[in-house]
Design a protein around this motif. Sequence first.
Motif, PDB file in Angstrom:
ATOM      1  N   ARG A   8      -9.033  -2.630  -9.598  1.00 52.52           N
ATOM      2  CA  ARG A   8      -8.584  -1.998 -10.836  1.00 52.52           C
ATOM      3  C   ARG A   8      -9.585  -2.178 -11.982  1.00 52.52           C
ATOM      4  NH1 ARG A   8      -3.602  -4.266  -9.238  1.00 52.52           N
ATOM      5  NH2 ARG A   8      -3.651  -5.845 -10.883  1.00 52.52           N
ATOM      6  N   PHE A   9     -10.626  -2.967 -11.780  1.00 53.74           N
ATOM      7  CA  PHE A   9     -11.639  -3.162 -12.804  1.00 53.74           C
ATOM      8  C   PHE A   9     -12.672  -2.044 -12.753  1.00 53.74           C
ATOM      9  CE2 PHE A   9      -9.954  -7.438 -12.926  1.00 53.74           C
ATOM     10  CZ  PHE A   9     -10.163  -7.833 -14.242  1.00 53.74           C
ATOM     11  N   LEU A  30      -2.794  -1.879 -15.349  1.00 52.28           N
ATOM     12  CA  LEU A  30      -2.044  -0.716 -14.885  1.00 52.28           C
ATOM     13  C   LEU A  30      -2.275  -0.517 -13.394  1.00 52.28           C
ATOM     14  CD1 LEU A  30      -2.849   1.685 -17.851  1.00 52.28           C
ATOM     15  CD2 LEU A  30      -0.785   0.299 -17.517  1.00 52.28           C
ATOM     16  N   VAL A  31      -1.211  -0.618 -12.608  1.00 51.77           N
ATOM     17  CA  VAL A  31      -1.308  -0.520 -11.147  1.00 51.77           C
ATOM     18  C   VAL A  31      -0.975   0.913 -10.729  1.00 51.77           C
ATOM     19  CG1 VAL A  31      -0.482  -1.412  -8.943  1.00 51.77           C
ATOM     20  CG2 VAL A  31      -0.582  -2.924 -10.945  1.00 51.77           C
ATOM     21  N   PRO A  32      -1.941   1.652 -10.198  1.00 52.85           N
ATOM     22  CA  PRO A  32      -1.671   3.045  -9.807  1.00 52.85           C
ATOM     23  C   PRO A  32      -0.780   3.114  -8.568  1.00 52.85           C
ATOM     24  CG  PRO A  32      -3.872   2.403  -9.125  1.00 52.85           C
ATOM     25  CD  PRO A  32      -3.336   1.258  -9.934  1.00 52.85           C
ATOM     26  N   TRP A  33      -0.142   4.249  -8.405  1.00 58.22           N
ATOM     27  CA  TRP A  33       0.686   4.457  -7.221  1.00 58.22           C
ATOM     28  C   TRP A  33      -0.187   4.533  -5.979  1.00 58.22           C
ATOM     29  CZ3 TRP A  33       5.834   4.079  -7.155  1.00 58.22           C
ATOM     30  CH2 TRP A  33       6.527   4.225  -8.362  1.00 58.22           C
ATOM     31  N   GLU A  34       0.193   3.813  -4.941  1.00 59.20           N
ATOM     32  CA  GLU A  34      -0.510   3.941  -3.661  1.00 59.20           C
ATOM     33  C   GLU A  34      -0.256   5.331  -3.080  1.00 59.20           C
ATOM     34  OE1 GLU A  34       0.554   0.815  -1.005  1.00 59.20           O
ATOM     35  OE2 GLU A  34       0.046  -0.785  -2.418  1.00 59.20           O
ATOM     36  N   LYS A  35       0.975   5.805  -3.279  1.00 60.20           N
ATOM     37  CA  LYS A  35       1.349   7.158  -2.874  1.00 60.20           C
ATOM     38  C   LYS A  35       2.183   7.736  -4.003  1.00 60.20           C
ATOM     39  CE  LYS A  35       3.807   9.810   0.665  1.00 60.20           C
ATOM     40  NZ  LYS A  35       4.634   9.738   1.899  1.00 60.20           N
ATOM     41  N   GLU A  36       1.748   8.850  -4.560  1.00 57.20           N
ATOM     42  CA  GLU A  36       2.443   9.458  -5.683  1.00 57.20           C
ATOM     43  C   GLU A  36       3.901   9.750  -5.308  1.00 57.20           C
ATOM     44  OE1 GLU A  36       2.942  10.868  -9.544  1.00 57.20           O
ATOM     45  OE2 GLU A  36       1.300   9.724  -8.650  1.00 57.20           O
ATOM     46  N   GLN A  46      13.714   8.306 -12.939  1.00 54.14           N
ATOM     47  CA  GLN A  46      12.419   8.922 -12.715  1.00 54.14           C
ATOM     48  C   GLN A  46      11.316   7.867 -12.666  1.00 54.14           C
ATOM     49  OE1 GLN A  46      11.552  12.163 -12.149  1.00 54.14           O
ATOM     50  NE2 GLN A  46      13.722  12.760 -12.132  1.00 54.14           N
ATOM     51  N   ALA A  47      10.358   8.078 -11.759  1.00 52.18           N
ATOM     52  CA  ALA A  47       9.215   7.168 -11.640  1.00 52.18           C
ATOM     53  C   ALA A  47       8.302   7.311 -12.851  1.00 52.18           C
ATOM     54  CB  ALA A  47       8.438   7.479 -10.367  1.00 52.18           C
ATOM     55  N   GLY A  48       7.710   6.201 -13.261  1.00 49.30           N
ATOM     56  CA  GLY A  48       6.776   6.223 -14.369  1.00 49.30           C
ATOM     57  C   GLY A  48       5.394   6.680 -13.931  1.00 49.30           C
ATOM     58  N   GLU A  49       4.463   6.693 -14.868  1.00 47.17           N
ATOM     59  CA  GLU A  49       3.107   7.136 -14.568  1.00 47.17           C
ATOM     60  C   GLU A  49       2.411   6.173 -13.611  1.00 47.17           C
ATOM     61  OE1 GLU A  49      -1.064   8.234 -16.941  1.00 47.17           O
ATOM     62  OE2 GLU A  49       0.722   7.569 -18.045  1.00 47.17           O
ATOM     63  N   TYR A  50       2.757   4.884 -13.708  1.00 48.31           N
ATOM     64  CA  TYR A  50       2.132   3.866 -12.869  1.00 48.31           C
ATOM     65  C   TYR A  50       3.175   3.152 -12.015  1.00 48.31           C
ATOM     66  CZ  TYR A  50      -1.875   4.568 -15.935  1.00 48.31           C
ATOM     67  OH  TYR A  50      -2.920   5.120 -16.627  1.00 48.31           O
ATOM     68  N   GLN A  51       2.706   2.585 -10.908  1.00 47.09           N
ATOM     69  CA  GLN A  51       3.618   1.834 -10.043  1.00 47.09           C
ATOM     70  C   GLN A  51       4.059   0.543 -10.708  1.00 47.09           C
ATOM     71  OE1 GLN A  51       2.785   1.734  -5.800  1.00 47.09           O
ATOM     72  NE2 GLN A  51       3.173  -0.470  -5.768  1.00 47.09           N
ATOM     73  N   ASN A  52       3.159  -0.049 -11.491  1.00 46.17           N
ATOM     74  CA  ASN A  52       3.528  -1.243 -12.256  1.00 46.17           C
ATOM     75  C   ASN A  52       2.589  -1.379 -13.450  1.00 46.17           C
ATOM     76  OD1 ASN A  52       4.906  -3.510 -13.030  1.00 46.17           O
ATOM     77  ND2 ASN A  52       4.380  -4.750 -11.254  1.00 46.17           N
ATOM     78  N   TYR A  73      12.524   0.459 -11.704  1.00 47.06           N
ATOM     79  CA  TYR A  73      12.563   1.713 -10.944  1.00 47.06           C
ATOM     80  C   TYR A  73      12.418   1.440  -9.447  1.00 47.06           C
ATOM     81  CZ  TYR A  73      11.245   6.028  -8.717  1.00 47.06           C
ATOM     82  OH  TYR A  73      11.200   7.084  -7.832  1.00 47.06           O
ATOM     83  N   ILE A  74      11.476   0.571  -9.076  1.00 44.68           N
ATOM     84  CA  ILE A  74      11.256   0.257  -7.657  1.00 44.68           C
ATOM     85  C   ILE A  74      12.546  -0.261  -7.027  1.00 44.68           C
ATOM     86  CG2 ILE A  74      10.044  -1.261  -6.044  1.00 44.68           C
ATOM     87  CD1 ILE A  74       8.283   0.953  -7.153  1.00 44.68           C
ATOM     88  N   ILE A  75      13.261  -1.128  -7.737  1.00 42.34           N
ATOM     89  CA  ILE A  75      14.500  -1.693  -7.211  1.00 42.34           C
ATOM     90  C   ILE A  75      15.597  -0.634  -7.134  1.00 42.34           C
ATOM     91  CG2 ILE A  75      16.374  -3.306  -7.730  1.00 42.34           C
ATOM     92  CD1 ILE A  75      14.284  -5.228  -8.808  1.00 42.34           C
ATOM     93  N   ASN A  76      15.752   0.124  -8.221  1.00 40.48           N
ATOM     94  CA  ASN A  76      16.867   1.082  -8.292  1.00 40.48           C
ATOM     95  C   ASN A  76      16.646   2.335  -7.449  1.00 40.48           C
ATOM     96  OD1 ASN A  76      18.039  -0.685 -10.064  1.00 40.48           O
ATOM     97  ND2 ASN A  76      17.677   0.531 -11.888  1.00 40.48           N
ATOM     98  N   SER A  77      15.407   2.633  -7.094  1.00 40.97           N
ATOM     99  CA  SER A  77      15.117   3.880  -6.383  1.00 40.97           C
ATOM    100  C   SER A  77      15.649   3.889  -4.959  1.00 40.97           C
ATOM    101  CB  SER A  77      13.616   4.165  -6.384  1.00 40.97           C
ATOM    102  OG  SER A  77      12.908   3.151  -5.680  1.00 40.97           O
TER     103      SER A  77
END
Length: 207
Positions: A8-9, A30-36, A46-52, A73-77
Motif C-alpha cells: 500500500r506504500f 486505505l485498504v483497497p478491495w481485493e475484489k470489487e 452499501q460497501a464503502g470505497e475501500y475494504q478497510n 459492513y464486512i460483518i453485516n454483509s
Amino acid sequence: MSWEELARFDNQDIQVPRTEPLLADHHDHLVPWEKEPKRESRFVLQAGEYQNNQGEMYNLSVRKGTLNNEERYIINSHMIETIRMLESLPFPRHMKNVPLLAGSHHEKMDGTGYPLGTIASELPLPARAMAIADVFEALTSCDRPYKKAKKLSEALRIMSFMVRDNHLDGDLFELFLTSGVYLEFAQQNIDSSQIDDIHIEDYLAQS
C-alpha cells in the motif's frame, strides 16, 4: 511490516529526517478491495470505497462500539450474501419467500434495519418472528467470544426496550413471553445459572 502493508506504500523514496505526527490518517491506511463488491441499490447496506480504513484518527473517532464503517459492513454483509445465494436456488412457488425470511432477521419494524430497510408491513410474519428468536439467542448464547452471556431477565429487558423503540414486533414479543417459549428454549439451551426469576408482566409493561 507485512507484504500487504508494504504494497500500500508508494514507490517514492521517503525523505528522512521528517516530522511525523503521533497520530495520523495516511493514504497507505486505505485498504483497497481485493475484489470489487457487487453493488445493488435495493440494499440499504452499501460497501464503502475501500475494504478497510486503518487511519489512526479515523478509528479513534468511531462514535459507538469498536468497529469502523468498513468493518461493520464486512460483518453485516452476511445478510446480503444470504439473500443472493438463496435467490439463486430454484425454490418451488410455495417456498418463494425463503430468501426474504432467511435474510430479514436484522430488519427492524421501523425500517431502520438491514440489508433492505424493510418496514413491518412489508415483512412476513415468520421474518418478524425470526428477528425475535435471533436476538434472544444472541443475548443468551454463551459461545460468543466477544461478549458474556446475559441472564434471562437481562435479555428480556433488552428485548422489551427494542420493542419500545419499534425494532421488534410487540405483539409477537408478547406471544413469545405468554406462551412460555422463551423459558422452554432457555431450559434446553442455556446454562442454568442464567435462568433467574422472571415476571413477564414487567416486560409486557415495558413493551
